[in-house]
Design a protein around this motif. Structure first.
Motif: not given
Length: 248
Positions: A73-74, A142-143, A177-179, A213-216
């Motif tokens: 999604l990101a 994501v970052l 987990f991050a997933n 947040v990672g996208l930002g």
């Protein structure tokens, strides 16, 4: 000619299945070999680091090796204007494959250790500090992925992403987990690596928030535009050779 969508979807399903089998299977093995929680976590994290790194190297050229709905999604959101991200059609195909693969991987791990194939986890993880940890873990992931793409260092993704997940096992209270797919898969195993079904929804909400947040942060640190010749769409850029050959 780029890799057919069906093959990419299969790679995402198989890759996620193997990843969850590694996470759950190593958790079961660690529990059988030691009663020390620290040793169990060490064994679980090391196995996950090596397993994830190998999967990214092997399947990255096929599908991009997302294995994670939050990453998919990101990547779609980050690349929706430049065209470097997956299309909405690809997102709709990838995510169900990742979810199905995660469930299949957990059941496979249970079968390999003669555990009940489906036994809901009783490992409660319902707490605010764990949700914060999942937000932080997913934001960092994501970052990292977008940052590697935007700085032209995508070739480092197998080592960098696996290393980050290994570190996050230890610096987050949730063990990173991050997933969302892995989170759902781990409900099917009542083992060291499991998570109770009642704890899943807040984890997934925190992970999706972390992805945002990672996208930002990626936009803040690396800029919204994607430098020419790079990609934010995948962990490893699939079809890179074909794109280069067709470029004007």
């Amino acid at each position: 000619m780029s890799t057919p969508l069906g093959r990419r979807v299969a790679a995402e399903g198989v890759g996620t299945a193997v990843l969850v089998a590694v996470v759950v299977g190593s958790g079961i093995q660690a529990t059988e070999l030691s009663h020390d929680v620290g040793v169990q976590l060490l064994a679980n994290s090391i196995s996950t680091v090596f397993g994830l790194g190998v999967l990214i190297v092997l399947l990255g050229p096929v599908s991009g090796a997302h294995f994670n709905p939050a990453v998919t999604l990101a990547a779609w959101f980050a690349g929706r204007r430049s065209g470097d991200g997956p299309t909405l059609r690809e997102v709709v195909a990838y995510v169900p494959a990742q979810l199905a693969g995660a469930v299949g991987g957990a059941v496979l791990a249970d079968a390999m250790f003669a555990e009940p194939l489906v036994k809901w986890s009783t490992h409660d993880r319902f707490a605010g500090h764990l949700w914060l940890a999942e937000t932080v873990a997913t934001a960092g992931l994501v970052l990292l992925i977008l940052g590697l793409g935007r700085t032209g260092q995508g070739r480092l993704a197998p080592a960098a992403v696996a290393s980050y997940i290994g570190a996050a096992y230890w610096f987050t209270s949730s063990t990173s987990f991050a997933n969302p797919a892995v989170t759902i898969g781990r409900t099917f195993s009542d083992t060291f690596a499991g998570i109770a079904p009642g704890s899943v929804l807040p984890f997934i909400v925190a992970q999706l928030l972390g992805a945002a947040v990672g996208l930002g942060l990626a936009a803040l640190l690396f800029g919204a535009a994607v430098p020419s010749g790079t990609t934010t769409a995948v962990v490893v850029a699939y079809g890179e050779t074909e794109r280069a050959a067709s470029a004007p």
